[in-house]
Write a protein that holds these residues in place. Structure first.
Motif, PDB file in Angstrom:
ATOM      1  N   GLY A 202      31.416 -79.744 -75.943  1.00  0.00           N
ATOM      2  CA  GLY A 202      32.156 -79.300 -74.761  1.00  0.00           C
ATOM      3  C   GLY A 202      32.343 -80.415 -73.758  1.00  0.00           C
ATOM      4  N   ALA A 203      31.297 -81.223 -73.541  1.00  0.00           N
ATOM      5  CA  ALA A 203      31.404 -82.345 -72.611  1.00  0.00           C
ATOM      6  C   ALA A 203      32.356 -83.408 -73.140  1.00  0.00           C
ATOM      7  CB  ALA A 203      30.020 -82.947 -72.362  1.00  0.00           C
ATOM      8  N   ALA A 204      32.307 -83.678 -74.440  1.00  0.00           N
ATOM      9  CA  ALA A 204      33.187 -84.688 -75.029  1.00  0.00           C
ATOM     10  C   ALA A 204      34.656 -84.280 -74.933  1.00  0.00           C
ATOM     11  CB  ALA A 204      32.805 -84.930 -76.488  1.00  0.00           C
ATOM     12  N   ASN A 205      34.920 -82.973 -75.003  1.00  0.00           N
ATOM     13  CA  ASN A 205      36.289 -82.466 -74.900  1.00  0.00           C
ATOM     14  C   ASN A 205      36.699 -82.165 -73.460  1.00  0.00           C
ATOM     15  OD1 ASN A 205      36.521 -82.567 -77.702  1.00  0.00           O
ATOM     16  ND2 ASN A 205      35.818 -80.458 -77.958  1.00  0.00           N
ATOM     17  N   TYR A 206      35.809 -82.431 -72.529  1.00  0.00           N
ATOM     18  CA  TYR A 206      36.002 -82.128 -71.106  1.00  0.00           C
ATOM     19  C   TYR A 206      36.388 -80.669 -70.909  1.00  0.00           C
ATOM     20  CZ  TYR A 206      36.306 -83.555 -66.257  1.00  0.00           C
ATOM     21  OH  TYR A 206      36.059 -83.719 -64.920  1.00  0.00           O
ATOM     22  N   ASP A 207      35.604 -79.805 -71.507  1.00  0.00           N
ATOM     23  CA  ASP A 207      35.793 -78.361 -71.371  1.00  0.00           C
ATOM     24  C   ASP A 207      35.078 -77.902 -70.099  1.00  0.00           C
ATOM     25  OD1 ASP A 207      36.053 -75.654 -71.594  1.00  0.00           O
ATOM     26  OD2 ASP A 207      34.924 -75.464 -73.468  1.00  0.00           O
ATOM     27  N   VAL A 208      35.832 -77.399 -69.137  1.00  0.00           N
ATOM     28  CA  VAL A 208      35.217 -76.997 -67.868  1.00  0.00           C
ATOM     29  C   VAL A 208      34.295 -75.799 -68.037  1.00  0.00           C
ATOM     30  CG1 VAL A 208      37.071 -77.942 -66.451  1.00  0.00           C
ATOM     31  CG2 VAL A 208      37.246 -75.610 -67.312  1.00  0.00           C
ATOM     32  N   GLN A 209      34.395 -75.105 -69.160  1.00  0.00           N
ATOM     33  CA  GLN A 209      33.490 -73.997 -69.426  1.00  0.00           C
ATOM     34  C   GLN A 209      32.130 -74.486 -69.909  1.00  0.00           C
ATOM     35  OE1 GLN A 209      34.359 -70.899 -68.627  1.00  0.00           O
ATOM     36  NE2 GLN A 209      36.371 -71.659 -68.010  1.00  0.00           N
ATOM     37  N   SER A 210      32.056 -75.763 -70.292  1.00  0.00           N
ATOM     38  CA  SER A 210      30.790 -76.333 -70.712  1.00  0.00           C
ATOM     39  C   SER A 210      29.886 -76.518 -69.501  1.00  0.00           C
ATOM     40  CB  SER A 210      31.024 -77.685 -71.402  1.00  0.00           C
ATOM     41  OG  SER A 210      29.812 -78.360 -71.630  1.00  0.00           O
ATOM     42  N   TYR A 211      28.580 -76.307 -69.685  1.00  0.00           N
ATOM     43  CA  TYR A 211      27.650 -76.387 -68.563  1.00  0.00           C
ATOM     44  C   TYR A 211      27.656 -77.779 -67.944  1.00  0.00           C
ATOM     45  CZ  TYR A 211      23.317 -76.178 -65.877  1.00  0.00           C
ATOM     46  OH  TYR A 211      22.400 -76.231 -64.858  1.00  0.00           O
ATOM     47  N   ALA A 212      27.617 -78.822 -68.765  1.00  0.00           N
ATOM     48  CA  ALA A 212      27.527 -80.187 -68.247  1.00  0.00           C
ATOM     49  C   ALA A 212      28.745 -80.541 -67.411  1.00  0.00           C
ATOM     50  CB  ALA A 212      27.360 -81.175 -69.403  1.00  0.00           C
ATOM     51  N   VAL A 213      29.939 -80.242 -67.920  1.00  0.00           N
ATOM     52  CA  VAL A 213      31.159 -80.545 -67.174  1.00  0.00           C
ATOM     53  C   VAL A 213      31.267 -79.656 -65.940  1.00  0.00           C
ATOM     54  CG1 VAL A 213      33.683 -80.611 -67.277  1.00  0.00           C
ATOM     55  CG2 VAL A 213      32.346 -81.362 -69.238  1.00  0.00           C
ATOM     56  N   GLY A 214      30.842 -78.419 -66.059  1.00  0.00           N
ATOM     57  CA  GLY A 214      30.873 -77.520 -64.914  1.00  0.00           C
ATOM     58  C   GLY A 214      29.995 -78.009 -63.776  1.00  0.00           C
ATOM     59  N   GLN A 215      28.799 -78.510 -64.092  1.00  0.00           N
ATOM     60  CA  GLN A 215      27.916 -79.045 -63.072  1.00  0.00           C
ATOM     61  C   GLN A 215      28.503 -80.307 -62.428  1.00  0.00           C
ATOM     62  OE1 GLN A 215      24.784 -77.775 -61.909  1.00  0.00           O
ATOM     63  NE2 GLN A 215      25.765 -76.035 -62.887  1.00  0.00           N
ATOM     64  N   LYS A 216      29.139 -81.135 -63.244  1.00  0.00           N
ATOM     65  CA  LYS A 216      29.787 -82.336 -62.697  1.00  0.00           C
ATOM     66  C   LYS A 216      30.912 -81.959 -61.732  1.00  0.00           C
ATOM     67  CE  LYS A 216      33.124 -85.806 -63.532  1.00  0.00           C
ATOM     68  NZ  LYS A 216      34.295 -86.144 -64.325  1.00  0.00           N
ATOM     69  N   GLU A 217      31.739 -80.999 -62.134  1.00  0.00           N
ATOM     70  CA  GLU A 217      32.838 -80.571 -61.279  1.00  0.00           C
ATOM     71  C   GLU A 217      32.310 -79.949 -59.985  1.00  0.00           C
ATOM     72  OE1 GLU A 217      36.151 -80.732 -61.615  1.00  0.00           O
ATOM     73  OE2 GLU A 217      36.146 -81.810 -63.522  1.00  0.00           O
ATOM     74  N   GLU A 218      31.228 -79.181 -60.079  1.00  0.00           N
ATOM     75  CA  GLU A 218      30.651 -78.561 -58.887  1.00  0.00           C
ATOM     76  C   GLU A 218      30.122 -79.618 -57.924  1.00  0.00           C
ATOM     77  OE1 GLU A 218      29.311 -75.700 -56.211  1.00  0.00           O
ATOM     78  OE2 GLU A 218      30.709 -75.569 -57.898  1.00  0.00           O
ATOM     79  N   SER A 219      29.443 -80.633 -58.471  1.00  0.00           N
ATOM     80  CA  SER A 219      28.920 -81.702 -57.636  1.00  0.00           C
ATOM     81  C   SER A 219      30.036 -82.439 -56.908  1.00  0.00           C
ATOM     82  CB  SER A 219      28.118 -82.689 -58.506  1.00  0.00           C
ATOM     83  OG  SER A 219      27.673 -83.790 -57.743  1.00  0.00           O
ATOM     84  N   GLU A 220      31.112 -82.731 -57.598  1.00  0.00           N
ATOM     85  CA  GLU A 220      32.219 -83.441 -56.979  1.00  0.00           C
ATOM     86  C   GLU A 220      32.982 -82.550 -55.995  1.00  0.00           C
ATOM     87  OE1 GLU A 220      34.558 -84.964 -60.176  1.00  0.00           O
ATOM     88  OE2 GLU A 220      33.214 -86.674 -60.532  1.00  0.00           O
ATOM     89  N   ARG A 221      33.034 -81.251 -56.278  1.00  0.00           N
ATOM     90  CA  ARG A 221      33.729 -80.328 -55.367  1.00  0.00           C
ATOM     91  C   ARG A 221      32.974 -80.214 -54.033  1.00  0.00           C
ATOM     92  NH1 ARG A 221      34.881 -76.939 -58.831  1.00  0.00           N
ATOM     93  NH2 ARG A 221      32.958 -75.714 -58.804  1.00  0.00           N
ATOM     94  N   VAL A 222      31.646 -80.122 -54.114  1.00  0.00           N
ATOM     95  CA  VAL A 222      30.836 -80.061 -52.897  1.00  0.00           C
ATOM     96  C   VAL A 222      30.946 -81.367 -52.119  1.00  0.00           C
ATOM     97  CG1 VAL A 222      28.472 -79.878 -52.031  1.00  0.00           C
ATOM     98  CG2 VAL A 222      29.219 -78.392 -53.888  1.00  0.00           C
ATOM     99  N   ALA A 223      30.960 -82.491 -52.835  1.00  0.00           N
ATOM    100  CA  ALA A 223      31.067 -83.793 -52.161  1.00  0.00           C
ATOM    101  C   ALA A 223      32.425 -83.944 -51.493  1.00  0.00           C
ATOM    102  CB  ALA A 223      30.838 -84.920 -53.168  1.00  0.00           C
ATOM    103  N   GLU A 224      33.474 -83.443 -52.121  1.00  0.00           N
ATOM    104  CA  GLU A 224      34.799 -83.540 -51.520  1.00  0.00           C
ATOM    105  C   GLU A 224      34.875 -82.762 -50.206  1.00  0.00           C
ATOM    106  OE1 GLU A 224      39.507 -82.769 -52.757  1.00  0.00           O
ATOM    107  OE2 GLU A 224      37.868 -82.131 -54.090  1.00  0.00           O
ATOM    108  N   ALA A 225      34.198 -81.619 -50.156  1.00  0.00           N
ATOM    109  CA  ALA A 225      34.204 -80.817 -48.928  1.00  0.00           C
ATOM    110  C   ALA A 225      33.376 -81.461 -47.827  1.00  0.00           C
ATOM    111  CB  ALA A 225      33.662 -79.413 -49.227  1.00  0.00           C
ATOM    112  N   ALA A 226      32.488 -82.383 -48.192  1.00  0.00           N
ATOM    113  CA  ALA A 226      31.607 -83.011 -47.208  1.00  0.00           C
ATOM    114  C   ALA A 226      32.073 -84.393 -46.793  1.00  0.00           C
ATOM    115  CB  ALA A 226      30.188 -83.089 -47.768  1.00  0.00           C
ATOM    116  N   ARG A 227      33.265 -84.792 -47.168  1.00  0.00           N
ATOM    117  CA  ARG A 227      33.767 -86.114 -46.795  1.00  0.00           C
ATOM    118  C   ARG A 227      34.025 -86.210 -45.289  1.00  0.00           C
ATOM    119  NH1 ARG A 227      38.269 -87.099 -51.576  1.00  0.00           N
ATOM    120  NH2 ARG A 227      36.806 -87.313 -53.294  1.00  0.00           N
TER     121      ARG A 227
END
Length: 227
Positions: A202-227
């Motif tokens: 899932g991570a290799a295919n950049y599947d947002v339903q995958s846990y690893a990619v989902g956590q990465k997207e969440e981390s970046e989404r929170v950081a974007e809101a805190a800029r």
């Protein structure tokens, strides 16, 4: 006629020096051949005796330096006491070590190695690719580029977005993959090897339903809101 032309001792010394030069040359030649044979054997070695790691491709230049791939999956902890030496360890062994940081697998290195080996077989059967290459691509895709830190101003805690260092990006990606494996297999009918294979693919295919990619997207989404 000079004295040196008729002195037998001088002739013998010159002859002996010539022999020594030949011996040194032979020793250097044998040493070079031994080094070449060792390098060739290392280059031909395969991870788990099956997977070739000599032609791994990298897509993210920022993390390439910190994603080391070697045919060795167990270094006996020789880098444990040296700061930042973990980046010289194979990313496969680093994944194994991260998977051991759970209640059930703590200290069970051989057990965890078997889980990863079985997961690699599953990845190969599903994707028909080198599973080490799939893992490298999954780590690159799951590595967050931004995260937040807490800054205090007069007793008030304020989140602030910061860039993530390349080494920490790899650390976080391996953490997300290990956490996703634990969540998918804990108290579940799915085995740890199947769960690990699913998270890596899932991570290799950049599947947002995958846990690893989902956590990465969440981390970046929170950081974007805190800029």
């Amino acid at each position: 006629m000079s004295e040196s032309d008729t002195d037998p001792d001088i002739d013998d010394d010159a002859h002996n020096n010539g022999d020594n030069d030949v011996d040194v040359a032979v020793d250097e030649s044998e040493s070079a051949e031994t080094t070449t044979d060792t390098d060739t054997a290392s280059a031909n070695a395969k991870l788990f005796g099956e997977w070739d790691v000599s032609e791994i491709e990298y897509e993210d230049p920022s993390t390439q330096r910190y994603i080391t791939v070697t045919p060795i999956a167990h270094t006996m902890g020789r880098h444990a006491a040296k700061q930042f030496e973990k980046s010289k360890i194979s990313v496969v062994e680093r994944l194994i070590n991260r998977l051991m940081q759970t209640e059930d697998n703590t200290g069970h290195k051989q057990k965890t190695m078997n889980i990863v080996e079985d997961a690699f077989d599953t990845i190969h059967s599903r994707t028909e690719e080198n599973p080490v290459q799939v893992l490298v691509r999954g780590v690159e895709n799951a590595a967050p580029r931004e995260e937040t830190v807490r800054l205090k101003y007069g007793g008030i805690s304020v989140p602030q977005a910061v860039d993530v260092a390349p080494q920490r990006r790899v650390d976080q990606a391996l953490k997300f993959i290990a956490d996703g494996t634990q969540r998918g297999s804990y108290k579940s009918a799915q085995s740890a090897a199947d769960s690990l294979a699913q998270v890596i693919i899932g991570a290799a295919n950049y599947d947002v339903q995958s846990y690893a990619v989902g956590q990465k997207e969440e981390s970046e989404r929170v950081a974007e809101a805190a800029r």
